[in-house]
Write a protein that holds these residues in place. Structure first.
Motif, PDB file in Angstrom:
ATOM      1  N   LEU A  73       0.829  -1.198   0.000  1.00 14.46           N
ATOM      2  CA  LEU A  73       0.000   0.000   0.000  1.00 14.46           C
ATOM      3  C   LEU A  73       0.865   1.250   0.000  1.00 14.46           C
ATOM      4  N   ILE A  74       0.626   2.117  -0.978  1.00 12.21           N
ATOM      5  CA  ILE A  74       1.369   3.377  -1.085  1.00 12.21           C
ATOM      6  C   ILE A  74       0.365   4.515  -0.997  1.00 12.21           C
ATOM      7  N   GLY A  75       0.474   5.303   0.056  1.00 11.60           N
ATOM      8  CA  GLY A  75      -0.478   6.373   0.298  1.00 11.60           C
ATOM      9  C   GLY A  75       0.025   7.725  -0.170  1.00 11.60           C
ATOM     10  N   ALA A  76      -0.846   8.474  -0.829  1.00 13.01           N
ATOM     11  CA  ALA A  76      -0.491   9.821  -1.279  1.00 13.01           C
ATOM     12  C   ALA A  76      -0.658  10.793  -0.115  1.00 13.01           C
ATOM     13  N   ALA A  77       0.401  11.549   0.183  1.00 11.46           N
ATOM     14  CA  ALA A  77       0.380  12.511   1.283  1.00 11.46           C
ATOM     15  C   ALA A  77       0.801  13.880   0.755  1.00 11.46           C
ATOM     16  N   PRO A  78       0.231  14.955   1.299  1.00 15.43           N
ATOM     17  CA  PRO A  78       0.589  16.285   0.796  1.00 15.43           C
ATOM     18  C   PRO A  78       2.017  16.691   1.099  1.00 15.43           C
ATOM     19  N   ARG A  79       2.615  16.059   2.100  1.00 11.94           N
ATOM     20  CA  ARG A  79       4.010  16.386   2.463  1.00 11.94           C
ATOM     21  C   ARG A  79       4.606  15.208   3.233  1.00 11.94           C
ATOM     22  N   GLY A  80       5.924  15.168   3.234  1.00 12.72           N
ATOM     23  CA  GLY A  80       6.631  14.157   4.020  1.00 12.72           C
ATOM     24  C   GLY A  80       6.795  12.810   3.359  1.00 12.72           C
ATOM     25  N   GLY A  81       6.309  12.658   2.116  1.00 12.48           N
ATOM     26  CA  GLY A  81       6.452  11.377   1.424  1.00 12.48           C
ATOM     27  C   GLY A  81       7.621  11.371   0.467  1.00 12.48           C
TER      28      GLY A  81
ATOM     29  N   CYS B 155      -0.063   2.353   5.646  1.00 18.91           N
ATOM     30  CA  CYS B 155       0.573   2.168   4.335  1.00 18.91           C
ATOM     31  C   CYS B 155       2.026   1.719   4.499  1.00 18.91           C
ATOM     32  N   ASP B 156       2.522   1.014   3.485  1.00 21.48           N
ATOM     33  CA  ASP B 156       3.913   0.574   3.485  1.00 21.48           C
ATOM     34  C   ASP B 156       4.855   1.707   3.105  1.00 21.48           C
ATOM     35  N   ALA B 157       4.331   2.674   2.371  1.00 25.22           N
ATOM     36  CA  ALA B 157       5.128   3.835   1.963  1.00 25.22           C
ATOM     37  C   ALA B 157       4.182   4.985   1.700  1.00 25.22           C
ATOM     38  N   ARG B 158       4.734   6.192   1.735  1.00 26.39           N
ATOM     39  CA  ARG B 158       3.934   7.356   1.372  1.00 26.39           C
ATOM     40  C   ARG B 158       4.641   8.110   0.262  1.00 26.39           C
ATOM     41  N   VAL B 159       3.861   8.720  -0.607  1.00 31.85           N
ATOM     42  CA  VAL B 159       4.408   9.423  -1.757  1.00 31.85           C
ATOM     43  C   VAL B 159       3.856  10.839  -1.782  1.00 31.85           C
ATOM     44  N   THR B 160       4.723  11.794  -2.146  1.00 34.34           N
ATOM     45  CA  THR B 160       4.334  13.198  -2.205  1.00 34.34           C
ATOM     46  C   THR B 160       4.772  13.782  -3.538  1.00 34.34           C
ATOM     47  N   ILE B 161       3.862  14.481  -4.193  1.00 31.36           N
ATOM     48  CA  ILE B 161       4.189  15.126  -5.473  1.00 31.36           C
ATOM     49  C   ILE B 161       4.925  16.433  -5.192  1.00 31.36           C
ATOM     50  N   PRO B 162       6.137  16.605  -5.726  1.00 33.44           N
ATOM     51  CA  PRO B 162       6.853  17.874  -5.522  1.00 33.44           C
ATOM     52  C   PRO B 162       6.104  19.015  -6.210  1.00 33.44           C
ATOM     53  N   MET B 163       5.956  20.135  -5.523  1.00 34.57           N
ATOM     54  CA  MET B 163       5.248  21.274  -6.107  1.00 34.57           C
ATOM     55  C   MET B 163       6.004  22.564  -5.811  1.00 34.57           C
ATOM     56  N   ALA B 164       5.877  23.515  -6.710  1.00 38.46           N
ATOM     57  CA  ALA B 164       6.503  24.827  -6.516  1.00 38.46           C
ATOM     58  C   ALA B 164       5.864  25.530  -5.323  1.00 38.46           C
ATOM     59  N   GLY B 165       6.610  26.413  -4.703  1.00 40.14           N
ATOM     60  CA  GLY B 165       6.126  27.130  -3.536  1.00 40.14           C
ATOM     61  C   GLY B 165       4.858  27.908  -3.820  1.00 40.14           C
ATOM     62  N   GLY B 166       3.991  27.955  -2.817  1.00 38.03           N
ATOM     63  CA  GLY B 166       2.742  28.696  -2.961  1.00 38.03           C
ATOM     64  C   GLY B 166       1.566  27.841  -3.366  1.00 38.03           C
ATOM     65  N   VAL B 167       1.826  26.636  -3.879  1.00 36.85           N
ATOM     66  CA  VAL B 167       0.751  25.719  -4.267  1.00 36.85           C
ATOM     67  C   VAL B 167       0.601  24.684  -3.164  1.00 36.85           C
ATOM     68  N   GLU B 168      -0.557  24.681  -2.524  1.00 38.85           N
ATOM     69  CA  GLU B 168      -0.752  23.800  -1.384  1.00 38.85           C
ATOM     70  C   GLU B 168      -1.194  22.389  -1.772  1.00 38.85           C
ATOM     71  N   SER B 169      -2.004  22.289  -2.837  1.00 40.90           N
ATOM     72  CA  SER B 169      -2.531  20.976  -3.195  1.00 40.90           C
ATOM     73  C   SER B 169      -2.979  20.957  -4.640  1.00 40.90           C
TER      74      SER B 169
END
Length: 265
Positions: A193-201, A232-246
Motif C-alpha cells: 500500500l502506497i499512500g499519497a500525502a501532501p508532504r513528508g512522502g 501504508c507501506d510507503a507514502r508518496v508526495t508530489i513535488p510542487m513549486a512554492g505557494g501551491v498547497e494541493s
C-alpha cells in the motif's frame, strides 16, 4: 422502432429510478450520450434498454445513426417523443440517446488476484466528477482495478460514468466497502500500500512501484487520514513549486499513476 409518448411508461420509471439510485454493484449503468452508448457497444456490454429522441431520427444525426446501427445488430431501440426523452435523460440538455447497459460485477478478489495487480484505491472522494476523472486517468495509465470506498461518490452513478468517459465500462471496480475492509483485503492478497500525502512522502520517481501495489488517494481537501497513512507501506508526495498547497485529486492521481507506469512498463 416502438414509440413511447407517455411519461407514465414503465421504461421512464426505470431510467428515473436508476438516475436517482445508482446500482451499487455497477451491474446496471445509466448511459447518456452517443459516446458512452457506443463505448458500451464496443466493449461488448449487453443493453437492457436503448432509447432515442424522435427528433434525432428525422434527419442524419450521430444519435439516430447509432440507434439504427444498434437495431441492425439485433438490439431493440425505443423511439421516445422529445417530451418523454427529456425525462429519460438525466442531463439538463438531453443528448438524444440514452441506455441502460449491463456490466459484469466484480469482487474484491477479482481486483487483487492478478500477479502484477496495480490498484487504485479512492477513499472519501466525494465529487462524482472527480471519481469519474480519476478512473479515466487510472485506466489510461495502466491501473488493473480500482476500489472506491469510504464516503466516496458512487462510481456507477451517471455523473461519474460520464466523467470517466467510458472507463467505468471497462475497468474492474468495486465500490461500497469500508476503508478498513479494502485495506485488509489488499493486505491479505500481498498488495503493498502506497499512500499519497501532501508532504513528508517520497518523490514519485523514487518509490518502488513494482509487483502487486495499490495507490491510495484521499478525498478533496483533507486527503488520507493519519490512520490510513499509518497503515501504508510507503507514502508518496508530489513535488510542487512554492505557494501551491494541493492539487485536484484527479490531477494528483494522474501524475502518480503515470509516475508508476514509467517504472512498471
Amino acid at each position: 422502432m416502438r414509440l413511447i409518448s407517455s411519461r407514465q411508461n414503465p421504461i421512464v420509471a426505470a431510467f428515473r429510478t436508476l438516475a436517482d439510485q445508482p446500482d451499487p454493484t455497477g451491474t446496471r449503468l445509466l448511459l447518456d450520450g452517443a459516446h458512452l452508448v457506443n463505448d458500451a457497444r464496443s466493449s461488448g456490454l449487453q443493453f437492457e434498454t436503448v432509447a432515442v429522441a424522435a427528433s434525432r431520427l428525422t434527419s442524419p444525426t450521430e444519435e439516430g445513426q447509432l440507434a439504427e446501427r444498434l437495431e441492425r445488430e439485433g438490439i431493440e431501440v425505443i423511439e421516445a417523443s422529445d417530451s418523454v426523452f427529456d425525462v429519460l435523460s438525466p442531463v439538463k440538455t438531453p443528448s438524444g440517446i440514452v441506455a441502460i447497459a449491463e456490466r459484469k460485477a466484480m469482487t474484491a478478489t477479482d481486483i487483487c488476484a492478478q500477479p502484477s495487480a496495480f490498484i487504485l484505491t479512492a477513499i472519501d472522494v466525494q465529487e462524482p466528477g472527480n471519481v469519474g476523472a480519476l478512473l479515466r486517468a487510472a485506466e489510461a495509465g495502466g491501473i488493473t482495478g480500482a476500489f472506491v470506498c469510504g464516503a466516496s461518490a458512487n462510481p456507477f452513478s451517471w455523473k461519474a460514468v460520464r466523467g470517466s468517459m467510458g472507463s467505468v465500462l471497462r475497468l474492474p471496480i468495486v465500490a461500497g466497502m469500508t476503508t478498513h475492509q479494502v485495506m485488509k483485503t489488499m493486505r491479505a492478497s500481498g498488495v503493498r500500500l502506497i499512500g499519497a500525502a501532501p508532504r513528508g512522502g517520497d518523490d514519485p520517481d523514487t518509490v518502488n512501484w513494482q509487483g502487486k501495489v495499490a495507490l491510495l488517494l484521499g478525498g478533496e481537501g483533507p486527503g488520507l487520514t493519519d490512520e490510513a497513512i499509518a497503515q501504508c507501506d510507503a507514502r508518496v508526495t508530489i513535488p510542487m513549486a512554492g505557494g501551491v498547497e494541493s492539487l485536484n485529486v484527479a490531477v494528483a492521481g494522474a501524475i502518480l499513476v503515470y509516475s508508476a507506469r514509467r517504472q512498471r512498463a
